[in-house]
Design an enzyme around this catalytic site. Structure first.
Site, PDB file in Angstrom:
ATOM      1  CB  SER A 145      39.910  36.852  45.664  1.00 24.28           C
ATOM      2  OG  SER A 145      39.448  38.305  46.100  1.00 24.28           O
ATOM      3  CE1 TYR A 158      41.150  39.192  40.873  1.00 22.52           C
ATOM      4  CE2 TYR A 158      39.591  39.565  42.672  1.00 22.52           C
ATOM      5  CZ  TYR A 158      40.844  39.110  42.298  1.00 22.52           C
ATOM      6  OH  TYR A 158      42.068  38.845  42.983  1.00 22.52           O
TER       7      TYR A 158
END
Length: 253
Positions: A145, A158
């Site tokens: 990410s 996350y």
């Protein structure tokens, strides 16, 4: 040149492949000739398996909760059996996000995110990696990410998990490159998926995000088709431990 990207006869596992980015990548691999094993939390939506089979390869689906780490070994064994004993490609895409300010971030959310986004990635890499080591070849692609590089806002679990995915990728690449296994990652930018629905519906935040993306648009599952095929194919045989940003230029800003 076409032979570099040809996947006929190879079997690819795609986790979280029932929709969104996972299905987009599964489609790309299937179009290149790969046999597909989807690992999904719920049964794939009607038509998904038929769509993948239309490209000519075999397609199987395993419904499993990858956050239940005690089941990973059995899930991997099932996939290897379905593949006839050899897995060539593993795409670790399954993941979740919990948006809460850090001071209020529930520990249950923290552990849920890390179990799926981080722990299951390592467990599955380990289980399938043993099979690849046995056969002397394999391609592992972990989905990282932008938050593998940045801190984000209101997503501490996350962010921690995606930093860990980048670290796992580099660590395994160091150990397994000499064994014929390429371990790399893809870091998608801001993509139009279920995970970003809240952001896209927030006009102010969406405008801020788009204002930083040189490509001036949200990404789509189709934008990962080329990158995943490159990393899954012979075209990337000397690429090891790389995190490929597919972000419309976000990281350049």
């Amino acid at each position: 040149m076409n032979q570099l990207f040809q996947l006929s006869g190879r079997t690819a596992i795609v986790t979280g492949g029932g929709g969104g980015l996972g299905l987009g990548m599964a489609n790309s691999l299937a179009k290149a000739g790969a046999n597909i094993i989807l690992m999904t939390h719920n049964e794939p939506k009607p038509g998904v398996l038929e769509q993948l089979r239309s490209f000519g390869g075999t397609v199987h689906s395993i419904t499993a909760d990858l956050s239940d780490l005690s089941k990973i070994s059995d899930i991997a064994a099932e996939a290897i059996k379905l593949a006839g004993g050899k897995i060539d490609i593993l795409v670790n895409n399954a993941g979740i996000i919990r948006r809460t300010p850090a001071a209020d971030h529930a520990l249950e959310d923290w552990h849920a995110v890390l179990d799926l986004n981080m722990n299951s990635v390592f467990y599955l890499c380990q289980a399938i990696g043993r099979n690849m080591i046995e056969h002397g070849s394999g391609k592992i692609i972990n989905i990282a990410s932008m938050l593998s590089f940045q801190g984000g806002i209101n997503v501490p679990g996350y962010t921690a998990s995606k930093h860990a995915v980048a670290g796992i990728t580099k660590s395994l690449a160091n150990e397994w490159a000499s064994k014929g296994i390429n371990v790399n990652g893809i870091a998608p930018g801001y993509m139009a998926t279920d995970n970003t629905t809240a952001l896209r519906q927030d006009e102010k935040r969406s405008a801020e995000i788009l204002g930083r993306i040189p490509a001036a648009r949200w990404g789509t599952p189709e934008d990962l088709a080329g990158p995943v095929l490159f990393l899954a194919s012979s075209a990337s045989d000397y690429v090891n431990g790389h995190i490929l940003c597919v972000d419309g230029g976000w990281m350049n800003r």
